[in-house]
Design an enzyme around this catalytic site. Structure first.
Site, PDB file in Angstrom:
ATOM      1  N   LYS A  25       0.887  -1.039   0.082  1.00 33.41           N
ATOM      2  CA  LYS A  25       0.096   0.115  -0.077  1.00 33.41           C
ATOM      3  C   LYS A  25       0.848   1.198   0.133  1.00 33.41           C
ATOM      4  CE  LYS A  25      -3.542   2.396   2.443  1.00 33.41           C
ATOM      5  NZ  LYS A  25      -4.705   2.260   3.539  1.00 33.41           N
ATOM      6  N   LYS A  40      -2.235  -1.477  -3.709  1.00 33.64           N
ATOM      7  CA  LYS A  40      -3.218  -0.387  -4.069  1.00 33.64           C
ATOM      8  C   LYS A  40      -2.338   0.868  -3.802  1.00 33.64           C
ATOM      9  CE  LYS A  40      -6.179   1.825  -0.322  1.00 33.64           C
ATOM     10  NZ  LYS A  40      -6.550   1.523   1.004  1.00 33.64           N
TER      11      LYS A  40
HETATM   12  C1  PBG Z   1      -7.529   3.156   5.739  1.00 33.96           C
HETATM   13  C2  PBG Z   1      -7.809   3.165   4.083  1.00 33.96           C
HETATM   14  C3  PBG Z   1      -7.607   4.104   3.228  1.00 33.96           C
HETATM   15  C4  PBG Z   1      -7.996   3.615   2.086  1.00 33.96           C
HETATM   16  C5  PBG Z   1      -8.206   2.174   2.481  1.00 33.96           C
HETATM   17  N1  PBG Z   1      -8.240   2.010   3.477  1.00 33.96           N
HETATM   18  C6  PBG Z   1      -7.290   5.630   3.201  1.00 33.96           C
HETATM   19  C7  PBG Z   1      -5.653   5.868   3.889  1.00 33.96           C
HETATM   20  O1  PBG Z   1      -4.829   4.789   3.908  1.00 33.96           O
HETATM   21  O2  PBG Z   1      -5.579   7.046   3.996  1.00 33.96           O
HETATM   22  C8  PBG Z   1      -8.212   4.262   0.666  1.00 33.96           C
HETATM   23  C9  PBG Z   1      -9.231   3.796  -0.339  1.00 33.96           C
HETATM   24  C10 PBG Z   1      -9.481   4.711  -1.547  1.00 33.96           C
HETATM   25  O3  PBG Z   1      -8.938   5.811  -1.594  1.00 33.96           O
HETATM   26  O4  PBG Z   1     -10.314   4.271  -2.196  1.00 33.96           O
HETATM   27  N2  PBG Z   1      -6.319   2.897   6.034  1.00 33.96           N
END
Ligand code: PBG
Length: 329
Positions: A196, A254
């Site tokens: 991520k 992601k």
């Molecule tokens: C929370 C999380 C996030 C997303 C999914 N889980 C935001 C972040 O990490 O700040 C983002 C998903 C999206 O942008 O569609 N940890």
């Protein structure tokens, strides 16, 4: 004569194109992210995510039934927590009557066979908007893991099939797996957000949940000390392998489109299913361009989704899931 091989033969008409098509999208490829809020009969459109909504539990049940009818059989739940329930420890995340716990039950109640996955991270519960506990200007790793493990147990007890830790703390998969085993929650899976990235593409999601990290004297307003550097590629493979060793059943990459090289790298190196999250900013970009008439919405949407699958995704988490499936029938 040259060429001896005429490549266009395999593209001549729709029948042959179908016959030789390598990648086919089906409704069962999708994981549908859903945003849940308190209240009754709430269906609020998210300004930066046109045609996407925050739903109260009654509407969540309706939505689950509709998705199931369309052949969409997996959801990923996120909750928007009222400001007065936020703190630095994410205490509300462990409330067995909390919004997430009730949302899991609501979906299972409406649609018992629907696969329910839950986001595990502290940000929607945190006054700082960070995924972990904040102390002395940093995001604590090990103390956060303890809470993530308890949160996972709480979700599993409420009926979640998979927990999806999205926090990027080190070692959390092992701690969560061990905690689930200790509670004899042996059929609960873990989908790890293994790769991520610290991405600008999460903006609209943070609007949806009001969960953006706030810059202060105490702590930075970004997640770069735990989410990965977009410049790095080798690190993604290393993280994915470690998460698998720790017990992850599915690895997620992601965001999606900008990171398809990472998806392919990981696909070539590991043997568990890969999920790709086409995130909120990717959704917002296409919606905005289509609204202006600059891109053809449906064809670009399908092209993006097929590209994600072609890169190596077994599962696609996408806000376009419903619209894409509607086009398939
Ligand atoms: C929370 C999380 C996030 C997303 C999914 N889980 C935001 C972040 O990490 O700040 C983002 C998903 C999206 O942008 O569609 N940890």
């Amino acid at each position: 004569m040259y060429p001896l091989r005429r490549n266009r033969i395999l593209r001549n008409n729709s029948a042959i194109r179908h016959l030789v098509r390598e990648t086919i999208l089906t409704p069962s490829d999708f994981l549908v992210p859903l945003f849940v809020v308190e209240g009754h009969r709430v269906k609020e459109e998210i300004p930066s995510m046109p045609n996407y909504y925050r739903l109260s539990l009654d509407n969540l049940e309706k939505e689950a039934k509709e998705l199931w009818k369309m052949g969409l059989c997996a959801v990923l739940l996120f909750v928007k927590i009222p400001e007065n329930l936020k703190d630095n420890q994410g205490k509300e995340a462990l409330n067995e009557h909390g919004l997430m716990q009730r949302a899991i039950k609501a979906v299972k109640n409406a649609c018992p066979e629907m696969l329910v996955m839950t986001d595990v991270a502290l940000d929607p519960y945190s006054t700082y908007g960070h995924d972990g506990i904040v102390a002395d200007g940093i995001i604590l790793n090990d103390a956060t893991n303890e809470i993530l493990a308890e949160m996972s147990i709480s979700h599993a007890l409420a009926g979640a099939d998979f927990v999806a830790p999205s926090d990027m703390m080190d070692g959390r998969i092992r701690i969560i797996r061990e905690a689930l085993e200790d509670e004899e929650l042996t059929s609960t899976g873990i989908m790890s957000y293994g790769a991520k990235y610290a991405s600008g593409f999460y903006g609209p999601f943070r609007d949806a949940l009001d969960s953006a990290p706030v810059a202060s004297d105490e702590v930075p307003g970004n997640k770069q000390t735990y989410q990965m550097d977009p410049a790095n590629r080798l690190e993604a493979v290393k993280e994915a392998k470690m998460d698998i060793e720790e017990g992850a059943d599915i690895i997620m990459v992601k965001p999606g489109l900008c990171y398809l090289d990472i998806v392919r790298d990981i696909r070539n190196e590991i043997d568990v299913p890969i999920a790709v999250y086409q995130v909120s900013g990717e959704y917002a970009m296409l919606k905005a361009a289509a609204e202006k008439g600059w891109l053809d919405h449906d064809s670009v949407m399908m092209e993006q989704l097929i590209s994600i699958k072609r890169a190596g995704a077994s599962i696609i988490a996408s806000y376009f899931a419903k619209e894409a499936v509607a086009l398939m029938s």
